[in-house]
Design a protein around this motif. Structure first.
Motif, mmCIF file in Angstrom:
data_model
loop_
_atom_site.group_PDB
_atom_site.id
_atom_site.type_symbol
_atom_site.label_atom_id
_atom_site.label_comp_id
_atom_site.label_asym_id
_atom_site.label_seq_id
_atom_site.Cartn_x
_atom_site.Cartn_y
_atom_site.Cartn_z
ATOM 1 N N ILE B 56 8.598 -9.115 -39.405
ATOM 2 C CA ILE B 56 8.523 -8.439 -40.697
ATOM 3 C C ILE B 56 9.946 -7.998 -41.033
ATOM 4 O O ILE B 56 10.637 -7.422 -40.190
ATOM 5 C CB ILE B 56 7.588 -7.215 -40.650
ATOM 6 C CG1 ILE B 56 6.157 -7.652 -40.303
ATOM 7 C CG2 ILE B 56 7.598 -6.466 -41.978
ATOM 8 C CD1 ILE B 56 5.201 -6.496 -40.044
ATOM 9 N N GLY B 58 12.628 -6.131 -43.870
ATOM 10 C CA GLY B 58 12.700 -5.262 -45.032
ATOM 11 C C GLY B 58 14.069 -4.625 -45.112
ATOM 12 O O GLY B 58 14.933 -4.909 -44.277
ATOM 13 N N THR B 70 4.815 -1.882 -44.886
ATOM 14 C CA THR B 70 4.406 -3.257 -45.191
ATOM 15 C C THR B 70 2.987 -3.577 -44.737
ATOM 16 O O THR B 70 2.314 -4.387 -45.353
ATOM 17 C CB THR B 70 5.360 -4.290 -44.544
ATOM 18 O OG1 THR B 70 5.463 -3.984 -43.153
ATOM 19 C CG2 THR B 70 6.723 -4.263 -45.179
ATOM 20 N N SER B 226 10.207 -5.704 -51.722
ATOM 21 C CA SER B 226 10.107 -4.587 -50.767
ATOM 22 C C SER B 226 10.206 -5.038 -49.313
ATOM 23 O O SER B 226 10.556 -4.263 -48.435
ATOM 24 C CB SER B 226 8.777 -3.861 -50.945
ATOM 25 O OG SER B 226 8.592 -3.510 -52.297
ATOM 26 N N GLY B 227 9.865 -6.299 -49.092
ATOM 27 C CA GLY B 227 9.923 -6.775 -47.715
ATOM 28 C C GLY B 227 9.358 -8.166 -47.641
ATOM 29 O O GLY B 227 8.932 -8.724 -48.648
#
Lengths: 231, 405
Positions: B56, B58, B70, B226-227
């Motif tokens: 992930i 971000g 997230t 945002s990510g």
């Protein structure tokens, strides 16, 4: 053949353990006492005269320290504590001053509970039949059988107490001031019922009271004063 | 009549005062089991939340913040990462797939995620289970919206309904994107993860809603996201990729391995959970002390009862057994009542937990660990029961049939 002896006390002395070192004079001292099977003994004594202690010894709650008590020919001194408990369950019916009954059991159950600690257990049905028959013998109305004991008068409660004492058909019945909470009428009824039913059973009755007016019901009267028994 | 039925009748006779002490014990049992179960459920819930996503990514923040924002919708990030970075990352070697995420809007308090249709393929949960549609399909243009199962259920939306999104994350927002209503094109099946509490729209739809009237350009690129979720071509390249992303030069970024971050989150939670466990043990002890006090107080009033039993031939050991039997009955009753309360509490709490955490609270049979807790509790009650039993034993041994009033 002479009548067998139900209760025989020999050279009995008793001192509470806590007092053993302090006083030389025992709380209870009885040289000799003998009651024939089926006999009636009245023990008169004020409170503090050691009658509770004597009853505790007779019933086998307290161990014998000195001397002996023979019940139905058996020496309590020779018995273990649990043997005395079993003996009491089987052979002694006990009646207290008042409030003899367990508040959370009904009338029938209060009578049947006498069989709970006995050596030979009865079937439920036999126990029920026995309880009903003693209650009937003591004139307790059948409608009261399943009532809580709190619904009964004091006089009725004491008669249920007799019924419980008679339940296992004991050879010895011990009554500890059972009439102290009764009025004159109920007291006379109670005495007549108690004496009639123990006579019917052939049981020996040991009755303790401070009330000398009850003496007349008994063959043997013994006065307990300061721990000494005198005739 | 047996000692056990005598004990039962004696207990029933004291049901009002004992009932209260018993309730205290039952509630402590409920709390103990509840904490144990919550721990198990949250632990497995966490692990099930996301699967098959290798990384992930971000904007620079703590790994935990990134995870919470997230995956769990529990944190907000003020700044995003640039669209250019996304493009660059997408073209990095070893990157198999990338799904961008854009937050910032909401609907009736539920989060709206701007993303691409590929989200529904790559965003997997539990043991590599893909999202599936209970109705409809993924959005294909910027006019459609896909609803998480719970959103559709709670708000009562059907396919074809119009949805107006709000700017910001507040449940009651005054700034609504009324000029840009969306149509429900798909409803996802329940997953038991935070996905159920989300709405999904095309990344471009978000941009269009935010575009001011002055420069209304239908096909502009978003400048910030945002990510992103990412899959790597092989597990071996994962650590290199992780390092490269954390040292990304055009802008500072944070990349995390979701399972590692989940473990960190769990460790953080387990401190709270251990505290709760200690607390519930103390509550159990308090409940037991209450019960003990009750029994000991009663014992003085039961002097006569015990004397009568003695006169009837009960040995002191019978009295001991009677008292222990009573305690055992109370213990079993307390545990049974506690288990009942425990399940009642679950029925009440399940929708609340689902609502707030997006995790389902499975109402299942007692687990081995829970049975063990109950067993331990029963042992504790029996140990406590020795106190009044020994007292009564001594009392009957010393006082005999004397009734002291």
């Amino acid at each position: 053949m002479p009548t067998p002896i139900a209760l025989k006390v020999e050279q009995l002395k008793f001192t509470w353990p806590a007092a053993q070192n302090k006083s030389t004079k025992p709380l209870l001292s009885i040289d000799a006492l003998s009651v024939a099977q089926g006999g009636r003994l009245f023990i008169q004594g004020a409170s503090g005269s050691g009658k509770s202690t004597l009853l505790g010894l007779l019933a086998g709650i307290h161990p014998i320290q000195q001397g002996d008590i023979r019940l139905l020919g058996q020496s309590l001194k020779m018995m273990s504590a649990s043997a005395r408990d079993r003996f009491r369950a089987q052979h002694i019916g006990y009646i207290f001053q008042q409030l003899n009954l367990l508040p959370y059991l009904n009338v029938l159950e209060n009578v049947q509970i006498a069989g709970m600690f006995a050596i030979h257990s009865m079937s439920n049905n036999a126990s029920l039949q026995r309880a009903k028959s003693v209650l009937q013998q003591l004139n307790i109305a059948e409608s009261l059988y399943t009532q809580p004991v709190s619904h009964l008068s004091i006089g009725q409660q004491q008669r249920v107490a007799i019924a419980r004492a008679l339940f296992l058909q004991p050879q010895i019945i011990i009554a500890d001031e059972p009439t102290s909470a009764l009025d004159a009428q109920n007291r006379d009824d109670f005495m007549q019922t108690l004496i009639a039913s123990s006579a019917e059973l052939g049981a020996t009755l040991v009755f303790v009271s401070h009330d000398p007016s009850l003496r007349d019901y008994f063959e043997q009267v013994l006065v307990l004063a300061d721990g000494d028994l005198s005739s | 009549m047996t000692l056990l039925s005598l004990a039962t009748k004696s207990l029933l006779n004291r049901r009002y005062t004992l009932g209260l002490s018993l309730l205290a014990v039952a509630m402590s049992v409920m709390m103990l089991l509840g904490v144990e179960r919550l721990q198990q459920q949250i632990k497995s819930g966490f692990a099930q939340t996301i699967s098959a996503t290798d990384l992930i990514v971000g904007p620079r923040s703590s790994p935990l913040t990134l995870l919470l924002s997230t995956v769990f919708d529990l944190a907000e990030q003020n700044h995003g990462m640039s669209w250019q970075s996304y493009q660059q990352i997408k073209n990095m070697p070893d990157v198999q797939w990338v799904v961008p995420l854009s937050f910032g809007d909401s609907h009736e308090g539920y989060r709206v995620v701007g993303t691409l249709p590929s989200y529904f393929i790559y965003r997997q949960f539990a043991n590599k289970t893909s999202l599936s549609f209970q109705q409809g399909r993924a959005f294909t243009d910027d006019e459609g919206v896909v609803l998480g199962a719970m959103v559709a259920q709670k708000l009562g939306y059907q396919l074809g309904d119009q949805v107006v999104l709000s700017h910001g994350l507040a449940a009651r927002s005054f700034s609504q994107h009324r000029q840009h209503p969306l149509k429900v094109v798909g409803i996802l099946a329940m997953t038991g993860t935070p996905v159920d509490k989300r709405l999904f729209v095309d990344l471009q739809a978000i941009e269009e809603m935010h575009a001011t009237a002055e420069h209304h350009d239908a096909h502009q690129q978003p400048d910030k996201i945002s990510g992103l979720l990412m899959g790597a071509t092989s597990k071996f390249s994962l650590l290199n990729l992780l390092r490269d992303l954390n040292e990304f030069t055009p802008e500072p970024l944070t990349a995390i391995l979701p399972q590692v971050a989940l473990q960190q989150l769990w460790n953080l939670m387990s401190v709270v959970e251990k505290g709760l466990m200690v607390l519930s043990v103390l509550v159990v002890v308090t409940g037991l002390i209450g019960l003990l006090t009750n029994i000991l107080t009663n014992l003085h009033q039961r002097h006569r009862e015990l004397a009568i039993l003695r006169a009837l031939g009960a040995a002191p050991r019978h009295i001991f057994t009677l008292l222990m039997g009573e305690m055992l009955l109370l213990g079993c009753l307390g545990c049974a009542l506690g288990v009942g309360l425990f399940y009642a509490a679950q029925v009440v709490a399940a929708p609340l937990v689902q609502q707030s955490l997006g995790m389902p609270l499975m109402i299942s049979m007692l687990s081995l660990a829970e049975w063990q807790l109950l067993g331990l509790l029963l042992v504790a009650i029996i140990v406590v029961g020795f106190v009044p039993a020994i007292r009564a034993y001594r009392m009957t041994l010393h006082d005999g049939m004397q009734i002291r009033s």
